[in-house]
Design a protein around this motif. Structure first.
Motif, PDB file in Angstrom:
ATOM      1  N   UNK A 140      -8.361  33.137  19.538  1.00 43.28           N
ATOM      2  CA  UNK A 140      -9.499  32.706  20.343  1.00 43.28           C
ATOM      3  C   UNK A 140     -10.665  33.593  19.926  1.00 43.28           C
ATOM      4  N   UNK A 141     -11.539  33.008  19.124  1.00 40.65           N
ATOM      5  CA  UNK A 141     -12.674  33.754  18.584  1.00 40.65           C
ATOM      6  C   UNK A 141     -13.885  32.841  18.563  1.00 40.65           C
ATOM      7  N   UNK A 142     -14.881  33.174  19.355  1.00 39.92           N
ATOM      8  CA  UNK A 142     -16.126  32.414  19.354  1.00 39.92           C
ATOM      9  C   UNK A 142     -16.958  32.952  18.195  1.00 39.92           C
ATOM     10  N   UNK A 198     -21.823  29.000  25.126  1.00 43.61           N
ATOM     11  CA  UNK A 198     -20.482  28.499  24.832  1.00 43.61           C
ATOM     12  C   UNK A 198     -19.507  29.052  25.873  1.00 43.61           C
ATOM     13  N   UNK A 199     -18.659  28.197  26.443  1.00 38.81           N
ATOM     14  CA  UNK A 199     -17.761  28.673  27.508  1.00 38.81           C
ATOM     15  C   UNK A 199     -16.722  29.668  26.995  1.00 38.81           C
ATOM     16  N   UNK A 236     -22.954  28.612  15.167  1.00 34.88           N
ATOM     17  CA  UNK A 236     -24.081  28.197  15.994  1.00 34.88           C
ATOM     18  C   UNK A 236     -25.399  28.467  15.280  1.00 34.88           C
ATOM     19  N   UNK A 237     -26.274  27.474  15.288  1.00 35.04           N
ATOM     20  CA  UNK A 237     -27.612  27.659  14.726  1.00 35.04           C
ATOM     21  C   UNK A 237     -28.516  28.411  15.694  1.00 35.04           C
ATOM     22  N   UNK A 238     -28.324  28.152  16.964  1.00 32.22           N
ATOM     23  CA  UNK A 238     -29.175  28.739  17.996  1.00 32.22           C
ATOM     24  C   UNK A 238     -28.399  29.782  18.797  1.00 32.22           C
ATOM     25  N   UNK A 239     -28.982  30.951  18.972  1.00 26.44           N
ATOM     26  CA  UNK A 239     -28.342  32.003  19.771  1.00 26.44           C
ATOM     27  C   UNK A 239     -28.075  31.512  21.196  1.00 26.44           C
ATOM     28  N   UNK A 240     -28.953  30.668  21.696  1.00 19.31           N
ATOM     29  CA  UNK A 240     -28.793  30.105  23.040  1.00 19.31           C
ATOM     30  C   UNK A 240     -27.474  29.328  23.139  1.00 19.31           C
ATOM     31  N   UNK A 244      -8.760  28.837  17.109  1.00 23.07           N
ATOM     32  CA  UNK A 244      -9.608  28.136  18.077  1.00 23.07           C
ATOM     33  C   UNK A 244     -10.819  28.998  18.416  1.00 23.07           C
ATOM     34  N   UNK A 245     -11.746  28.382  19.136  1.00 23.41           N
ATOM     35  CA  UNK A 245     -12.870  29.127  19.706  1.00 23.41           C
ATOM     36  C   UNK A 245     -12.742  29.165  21.229  1.00 23.41           C
ATOM     37  N   UNK A 246     -11.523  28.958  21.715  1.00 13.98           N
ATOM     38  CA  UNK A 246     -11.310  28.984  23.157  1.00 13.98           C
ATOM     39  C   UNK A 246     -11.754  27.689  23.805  1.00 13.98           C
ATOM     40  N   UNK A 247     -11.939  27.731  25.122  1.00 10.75           N
ATOM     41  CA  UNK A 247     -12.262  26.528  25.900  1.00 10.75           C
ATOM     42  C   UNK A 247     -11.256  25.429  25.548  1.00 10.75           C
ATOM     43  N   UNK A 248      -9.983  25.784  25.638  1.00 14.27           N
ATOM     44  CA  UNK A 248      -8.909  24.922  25.158  1.00 14.27           C
ATOM     45  C   UNK A 248      -8.769  23.653  25.994  1.00 14.27           C
ATOM     46  N   UNK A 249      -8.344  22.590  25.318  1.00 14.47           N
ATOM     47  CA  UNK A 249      -8.118  21.296  25.956  1.00 14.47           C
ATOM     48  C   UNK A 249      -6.818  20.713  25.414  1.00 14.47           C
ATOM     49  N   UNK A 250      -6.494  19.490  25.814  1.00 16.69           N
ATOM     50  CA  UNK A 250      -5.214  18.883  25.438  1.00 16.69           C
ATOM     51  C   UNK A 250      -5.037  18.755  23.924  1.00 16.69           C
ATOM     52  N   UNK A 251      -6.117  18.554  23.196  1.00 19.24           N
ATOM     53  CA  UNK A 251      -6.023  18.480  21.734  1.00 19.24           C
ATOM     54  C   UNK A 251      -5.523  19.790  21.146  1.00 19.24           C
TER      55      UNK A 251
END
Length: 90
Positions: free
Chosen positions: A54-56, A70-71, A61-65, A28-35
């Motif tokens: 959990x690894x973002x 990202x949460x 991402x195309x944009x550093x912003x 995952x990338x974190x910010x976990x939800x029911x899925x």
């Protein structure tokens, strides 16, 4: 349980493999939800040990912003995973 290094995770998993345990993995990338919860629950049902990464990933991402915005919700992610069962967070 949270494991922060590859070496520590490998050490732990090598011990479990030596006992013949099966290992499930949910990336995952974190910010976990029911899925995510449903996927992790399935891993818990089908395996002796379940790992959730959990690894973002910056390459997602195309944009550093967008990457910066990202949460990162490790505490709430950990709470959700602990409710589901015995999971190793990596």
């Amino acid at each position: 349980m949270i494991v922060f290094t590859i070496a520590n995770l490998q050490k732990r998993l090598n011990k479990e493999r030596a006992k013949g345990k099966t290992i499930g993995f949910t990336p995952t990338m974190g910010a976990l939800h029911d899925g995510h919860g449903a996927l992790v629950s399935l891993s818990i049902e089908q395996n002796d040990i379940s790992i959730v990464s959990i690894f973002v990933n910056p390459t997602q991402f195309n944009e550093k912003k967008d990457l910066n915005n990202y949460p990162r919700t490790l505490k709430s992610d950990e709470k959700l995973l602990n409710k589901l069962g015995n999971v190793i967070i990596f």
